[in-house]
Motif scaffolding. Sequence first.
Motif, PDB file in Angstrom:
ATOM      1  N   LEU A   1       0.825  -1.204   0.000  1.00  0.00           N
ATOM      2  CA  LEU A   1       0.000   0.000   0.000  1.00  0.00           C
ATOM      3  C   LEU A   1       0.865   1.263   0.000  1.00  0.00           C
ATOM      4  CD1 LEU A   1      -2.796   1.325   0.211  1.00  0.00           C
ATOM      5  CD2 LEU A   1      -2.604   1.120   2.700  1.00  0.00           C
ATOM      6  N   ALA A   2       1.901   1.279   0.845  1.00  0.00           N
ATOM      7  CA  ALA A   2       2.778   2.453   0.927  1.00  0.00           C
ATOM      8  C   ALA A   2       3.478   2.716  -0.405  1.00  0.00           C
ATOM      9  CB  ALA A   2       3.808   2.253   2.039  1.00  0.00           C
ATOM     10  N   PHE A   3       3.983   1.648  -1.022  1.00  0.00           N
ATOM     11  CA  PHE A   3       4.664   1.792  -2.315  1.00  0.00           C
ATOM     12  C   PHE A   3       3.707   2.317  -3.377  1.00  0.00           C
ATOM     13  CE2 PHE A   3       5.976  -0.184  -6.404  1.00  0.00           C
ATOM     14  CZ  PHE A   3       7.198   0.465  -6.561  1.00  0.00           C
ATOM     15  N   SER A   4       2.492   1.799  -3.384  1.00  0.00           N
ATOM     16  CA  SER A   4       1.492   2.237  -4.373  1.00  0.00           C
ATOM     17  C   SER A   4       1.144   3.704  -4.199  1.00  0.00           C
ATOM     18  CB  SER A   4       0.230   1.382  -4.242  1.00  0.00           C
ATOM     19  OG  SER A   4       0.524   0.007  -4.364  1.00  0.00           O
ATOM     20  N   ILE A   5       0.948   4.110  -2.942  1.00  0.00           N
ATOM     21  CA  ILE A   5       0.586   5.505  -2.671  1.00  0.00           C
ATOM     22  C   ILE A   5       1.721   6.446  -3.055  1.00  0.00           C
ATOM     23  CG2 ILE A   5       0.086   7.141  -0.817  1.00  0.00           C
ATOM     24  CD1 ILE A   5      -1.491   4.950   0.564  1.00  0.00           C
ATOM     25  N   LEU A   6       2.960   6.055  -2.729  1.00  0.00           N
ATOM     26  CA  LEU A   6       4.104   6.900  -3.081  1.00  0.00           C
ATOM     27  C   LEU A   6       4.218   7.073  -4.597  1.00  0.00           C
ATOM     28  CD1 LEU A   6       6.836   5.673  -0.572  1.00  0.00           C
ATOM     29  CD2 LEU A   6       5.618   7.842  -0.555  1.00  0.00           C
ATOM     30  N   LEU A   7       4.041   5.990  -5.332  1.00  0.00           N
ATOM     31  CA  LEU A   7       4.085   6.085  -6.794  1.00  0.00           C
ATOM     32  C   LEU A   7       3.028   7.055  -7.325  1.00  0.00           C
ATOM     33  CD1 LEU A   7       4.645   2.463  -8.202  1.00  0.00           C
ATOM     34  CD2 LEU A   7       6.132   4.451  -8.460  1.00  0.00           C
ATOM     35  N   ALA A   8       1.826   6.929  -6.805  1.00  0.00           N
ATOM     36  CA  ALA A   8       0.733   7.775  -7.289  1.00  0.00           C
ATOM     37  C   ALA A   8       0.926   9.231  -6.880  1.00  0.00           C
ATOM     38  CB  ALA A   8      -0.603   7.243  -6.762  1.00  0.00           C
ATOM     39  N   VAL A   9       1.328   9.453  -5.615  1.00  0.00           N
ATOM     40  CA  VAL A   9       1.439  10.827  -5.107  1.00  0.00           C
ATOM     41  C   VAL A   9       2.567  11.592  -5.789  1.00  0.00           C
ATOM     42  CG1 VAL A   9       2.040  12.195  -3.070  1.00  0.00           C
ATOM     43  CG2 VAL A   9       0.383  10.339  -2.881  1.00  0.00           C
ATOM     44  N   PHE A  10       3.751  10.980  -5.902  1.00  0.00           N
ATOM     45  CA  PHE A  10       4.898  11.684  -6.463  1.00  0.00           C
ATOM     46  C   PHE A  10       4.754  11.979  -7.960  1.00  0.00           C
ATOM     47  CE2 PHE A  10       7.578   9.950  -2.838  1.00  0.00           C
ATOM     48  CZ  PHE A  10       7.569  11.166  -2.176  1.00  0.00           C
ATOM     49  N   ASN A  11       3.989  11.189  -8.657  1.00  0.00           N
ATOM     50  CA  ASN A  11       3.834  11.387 -10.101  1.00  0.00           C
ATOM     51  C   ASN A  11       2.529  12.074 -10.484  1.00  0.00           C
ATOM     52  OD1 ASN A  11       6.211   9.756 -11.420  1.00  0.00           O
ATOM     53  ND2 ASN A  11       5.449   8.468  -9.774  1.00  0.00           N
ATOM     54  N   PHE A  12       1.673  12.283  -9.481  1.00  0.00           N
ATOM     55  CA  PHE A  12       0.368  12.894  -9.758  1.00  0.00           C
ATOM     56  C   PHE A  12       0.459  14.320 -10.297  1.00  0.00           C
ATOM     57  CE2 PHE A  12      -3.215  15.493  -8.276  1.00  0.00           C
ATOM     58  CZ  PHE A  12      -4.236  14.910  -9.000  1.00  0.00           C
ATOM     59  N   PRO A  13       1.302  15.229  -9.727  1.00  0.00           N
ATOM     60  CA  PRO A  13       1.317  16.615 -10.224  1.00  0.00           C
ATOM     61  C   PRO A  13       1.595  16.716 -11.723  1.00  0.00           C
ATOM     62  CG  PRO A  13       2.481  16.478  -8.144  1.00  0.00           C
ATOM     63  CD  PRO A  13       2.202  15.069  -8.559  1.00  0.00           C
ATOM     64  N   VAL A  14       2.610  15.979 -12.200  1.00  0.00           N
ATOM     65  CA  VAL A  14       2.936  16.026 -13.629  1.00  0.00           C
ATOM     66  C   VAL A  14       1.824  15.385 -14.447  1.00  0.00           C
ATOM     67  CG1 VAL A  14       4.564  15.279 -15.398  1.00  0.00           C
ATOM     68  CG2 VAL A  14       5.408  16.035 -13.160  1.00  0.00           C
ATOM     69  N   PHE A  15       1.335  14.246 -13.991  1.00  0.00           N
ATOM     70  CA  PHE A  15       0.255  13.553 -14.705  1.00  0.00           C
ATOM     71  C   PHE A  15      -0.979  14.450 -14.799  1.00  0.00           C
ATOM     72  CE2 PHE A  15      -3.663  11.054 -14.367  1.00  0.00           C
ATOM     73  CZ  PHE A  15      -3.572  10.272 -15.513  1.00  0.00           C
ATOM     74  N   PHE A  16      -1.358  15.067 -13.684  1.00  0.00           N
ATOM     75  CA  PHE A  16      -2.565  15.896 -13.659  1.00  0.00           C
ATOM     76  C   PHE A  16      -2.399  17.134 -14.544  1.00  0.00           C
ATOM     77  CE2 PHE A  16      -5.114  19.348 -11.776  1.00  0.00           C
ATOM     78  CZ  PHE A  16      -6.371  18.775 -11.854  1.00  0.00           C
ATOM     79  N   TYR A  17      -1.204  17.770 -14.490  1.00  0.00           N
ATOM     80  CA  TYR A  17      -0.991  18.962 -15.314  1.00  0.00           C
ATOM     81  C   TYR A  17      -1.041  18.605 -16.808  1.00  0.00           C
ATOM     82  CZ  TYR A  17       0.629  23.638 -16.489  1.00  0.00           C
ATOM     83  OH  TYR A  17       0.696  24.912 -16.970  1.00  0.00           O
TER      84      TYR A  17
END
Length: 297
Positions: free
Chosen positions: A22-38
């Motif tokens: 769960l921690a690994f999944s959340i870190l992957l999503a959180v750290f890459n979310f800003p670029v993905f969302f923009y």
Amino acid sequence: MINGLFGSIKGKIVCAAALLWLAFSILLAVFNFPVFFYGITHGTVNFKDITTENIVSNQPINGNVHDVYEIVTDYYTDFISSLNSSSITDGNNIYVIPIEGNKSVLLAVQKGSKTDTELRSLLKSINDGEIDSDIIKNGVWIDAVGFTTTNNTISLAQDPINDINKSKHKKPIVIYPYIIDCSHPYSGFTFRFSLGVILCIALLITILLVIKRVKSVILADEQTVRESYIAANRTPPTGNSPAQVSYNSNSNMNNEMNTFDSSTRNVDYYNQGEISFGKFQTQGGNNSDDDTGFFGE
């Protein structure tokens, strides 16, 4: 169920693995979310449209680069660890590229990559004055993401270059606090974010399936216990209430127990006919056959 899960080493290992997952999944999503969302909301900007007015952090950028001022990797060698930048590393080469007039930004590429090789060829052709070379006409394609940075990071390259330009009577350049990072393309951010989301969903589905499986096992065990109670002529327990013992109406245990009564016992020890003993007589009591005591006078 929870106590059983944490009560064994195997259960603790499974829980720890699930938490790490769960921690690994959340870190992957959180750290890459800003670029993905923009990228999703604003799209990808072509390099030729980049100006000092529209440089934004987390901006996906692609397009052809036709000009390079200088490679400035050596200027950062002694400062890489203190900069703490994902773009300026030992594995990247850093170029200064113009965006408008004498204004420029940094461009980071992985050492030895195709883009790095082509940028070196572009820089050589420019320095050699090969204006008609194919590399200058076609440019070098980049797939990158732009990030804002600090002025201190920029001055490490800007000041040395301008010192050299003074001696060569060249115009000073202004490097904006912006890095176009080709070593981390937008496609990579999209993949890592998607992977994090997929892993989270997979973990959730796995947990739901495990819970469903455990519940089915518990129900099967309860059914087995219930059937065993019925087979033993006992009332199965309900909920958390203690089991109550009940007896089948056909069982002898449910009928009135027969008590021993000597009056019903017929014994003839001396072959003198049937003798019937009633209830025991207290010593000195009256006997129905004579008035003497138990042993006579």
